[in-house]
Design an enzyme around this catalytic site. Structure first.
Site, PDB file in Angstrom:
ATOM      1  N   HIS A   1     114.464  16.377  -0.575  1.00 37.29           N
ATOM      2  CA  HIS A   1     113.475  16.771  -1.184  1.00 37.29           C
ATOM      3  C   HIS A   1     111.942  16.240  -0.975  1.00 37.29           C
ATOM      4  CE1 HIS A   1     110.952  17.869  -4.813  1.00 37.29           C
ATOM      5  NE2 HIS A   1     111.794  19.129  -4.916  1.00 37.29           N
TER       6      HIS A   1
ATOM      7  N   ASN B   1     116.553  22.713 -10.245  1.00 37.56           N
ATOM      8  CA  ASN B   1     116.315  21.294  -9.981  1.00 37.56           C
ATOM      9  C   ASN B   1     115.628  20.647 -11.137  1.00 37.56           C
ATOM     10  OD1 ASN B   1     115.661  18.866  -8.897  1.00 37.56           O
ATOM     11  ND2 ASN B   1     114.123  19.427  -7.450  1.00 37.56           N
TER      12      ASN B   1
ATOM     13  N   GLU C   1     110.437  24.624   0.867  1.00 35.60           N
ATOM     14  CA  GLU C   1     109.489  24.230  -0.337  1.00 35.60           C
ATOM     15  C   GLU C   1     108.416  23.795   0.297  1.00 35.60           C
ATOM     16  OE1 GLU C   1     112.028  23.655  -4.087  1.00 35.60           O
ATOM     17  OE2 GLU C   1     111.851  21.763  -2.931  1.00 35.60           O
TER      18      GLU C   1
ATOM     19  N   GLY D   1     105.242  22.497  -7.951  1.00 30.23           N
ATOM     20  CA  GLY D   1     104.693  22.175  -9.337  1.00 30.23           C
ATOM     21  C   GLY D   1     103.188  22.380  -9.388  1.00 30.23           C
TER      22      GLY D   1
ATOM     23  N   LYS E   1     115.042  17.449 -11.747  1.00 31.28           N
ATOM     24  CA  LYS E   1     114.152  16.105 -11.383  1.00 31.28           C
ATOM     25  C   LYS E   1     114.640  15.224 -12.442  1.00 31.28           C
ATOM     26  CE  LYS E   1     111.005  19.208  -8.832  1.00 31.28           C
ATOM     27  NZ  LYS E   1     109.715  19.287  -8.247  1.00 31.28           N
TER      28      LYS E   1
ATOM     29  N   GLU F   1     109.866  15.292  -2.688  1.00 31.34           N
ATOM     30  CA  GLU F   1     109.277  14.038  -3.591  1.00 31.34           C
ATOM     31  C   GLU F   1     110.099  12.731  -2.943  1.00 31.34           C
ATOM     32  OE1 GLU F   1     110.051  15.810  -7.093  1.00 31.34           O
ATOM     33  OE2 GLU F   1     108.605  17.283  -6.725  1.00 31.34           O
TER      34      GLU F   1
ATOM     35  N   SER G   1     106.925  26.558  -7.497  1.00 28.67           N
ATOM     36  CA  SER G   1     106.334  27.398  -8.488  1.00 28.67           C
ATOM     37  C   SER G   1     106.970  28.859  -8.756  1.00 28.67           C
ATOM     38  CB  SER G   1     104.544  27.703  -8.104  1.00 28.67           C
ATOM     39  OG  SER G   1     104.327  26.165  -8.275  1.00 28.67           O
TER      40      SER G   1
HETATM   41  P1  PGA Z   1     108.716  23.881  -9.075  1.00 31.22           P
HETATM   42  O1  PGA Z   1     109.621  22.706  -8.225  1.00 31.22           O
HETATM   43  O2  PGA Z   1     109.342  24.928  -9.317  1.00 31.22           O
HETATM   44  O3  PGA Z   1     108.487  23.030 -10.399  1.00 31.22           O
HETATM   45  O4  PGA Z   1     107.399  24.008  -8.518  1.00 31.22           O
HETATM   46  C1  PGA Z   1     110.237  23.181  -7.335  1.00 31.22           C
HETATM   47  C2  PGA Z   1     111.040  22.072  -6.727  1.00 31.22           C
HETATM   48  O5  PGA Z   1     110.442  20.814  -6.495  1.00 31.22           O
HETATM   49  O6  PGA Z   1     112.340  22.085  -6.208  1.00 31.22           O
END
Ligand code: PGA
Length: 274
Positions: free
Chosen positions: A119, A34, A190, A196, A36, A121, A234
């Site tokens: 997601h 992903n 998630e 992140g 983003k 976000e 992460s």
């Molecule tokens: P990350 O993001 O691996 O940077 O923690 C995962 C995601 O949001 O899909």
């Protein structure tokens, strides 16, 4: 220690010893990137170039979710059937006066076979409610696009032991909209607090939560083989193998560690060793 904990410890010990509990049957994994709102056109081209040489084992399926403007580069340059690609979101409406939105049929035109929906976000910053996420999943399926439905609890919800309730509510919204077609979706668990942050749940927490999600999906009437639950938050080359060994983990949705081809390829290779 209950039966589940014992099963998990046995599984881990068996793996540490290099023994195979199901000889001849290799677990399959989805490794999904992903991106983003990252990468440029130049970086995307370079990434695709570097992916050409990647070896993808038979039990691994790779997926990449770039920003919309770079989807055409995947359509034009991706000649590797083991790599599927898709968008990071999709409109819930089919077409019409929805400025800024991109429909599922447009994704189909771009050669996408997948789209992320829900997601955290999107849920947090753009008001995607469980209901909207469910409608987006439905819109995608109408055009044969597989939705990767992200679900997850916040740190508060985890600390208050409310995570199961939250996950169930997010899943129920999708089930209420599309019924057993949930089996045509991929679920990505998630935890918001792991995205992140570099903070990863314990293997026990991942096992317990994935098992819970699995049980909810089973209770909807889905067959075991139609249930795919990715872990996201992460994930990197250091932790991917041990998380992969957890039961009901069918792959990963990876943000930060998927932005460099080298790191993403490394993760693909490590998952195939599990
Ligand atoms: P990350 O993001 O691996 O940077 O923690 C995962 C995601 O949001 O899909």
């Amino acid at each position: 220690m209950d039966k589940r904990d014992i099963e998990m410890l046995v599984r881990r010990r068996v793996q540490e010893l290099g023994l195979d509990m199901n000889p001849g049957v290799k677990k399959e994994y989805i490794i999904a990137a992903n991106w983003k709102m990252n990468m440029s056109e130049k970086e995307t081209k370079r990434f695709l170039e570097e992916m050409k040489a990647v070896h993808i084992a038979d039990n691994i399926k790779v997926m990449i979710f770039p920003p919309y403007p770079y989807l055409h580069l995947f359509k034009e340059n991706l000649r590797y059937e083991k790599i599927a690609y898709g968008a990071q979101d999709v409109a819930k409406e089919e077409k019409g006066a929805y400025t800024g939105e991109v429909s599922a049929s447009m994704l189909g035109d771009m050669g996408c076979s997948l789209t992320i929906v829900g997601h955290s976000e999107r849920r947090t910053y753009y008001g995607d409610t469980p209901q909207i996420v469910a409608q987006k999943a439905k819109a995608a399926l109408t055009y044969q696009i597989t939705p990767v439905v992200c679900i997850g609890e916040t740190l508060d919800e985890r600390q208050q032991q409310r995570y199961k309730e939250v996950l169930k509510e997010q899943l129920d919204a999708v089930y209420n909209e599309i019924g057993t077609k949930v089996g045509d979706c991929i679920i990505a668990y998630e935890p918001v607090w792991a995205i992140g942050t570099g903070v990863i749940p314990t293997l026990e927490q991942i096992y317990e939560t994935h098992k819970y999600i699995f049980d909810v999906l089973k209770a909807y009437g889905l067959a075991h083989e139609n249930i795919k639950i990715l872990y996201g938050g992460s994930v990197n080359a250091k932790n991917v193998k041990e998380i992969a060994s957890v039961e009901h983990v069918n792959g990963f949705l990876i943000g930060g560690a998927s932005l460099k081809a080298e790191s993403f390829k490394n993760i693909i290779g490590l998952a195939s060793e599990v």
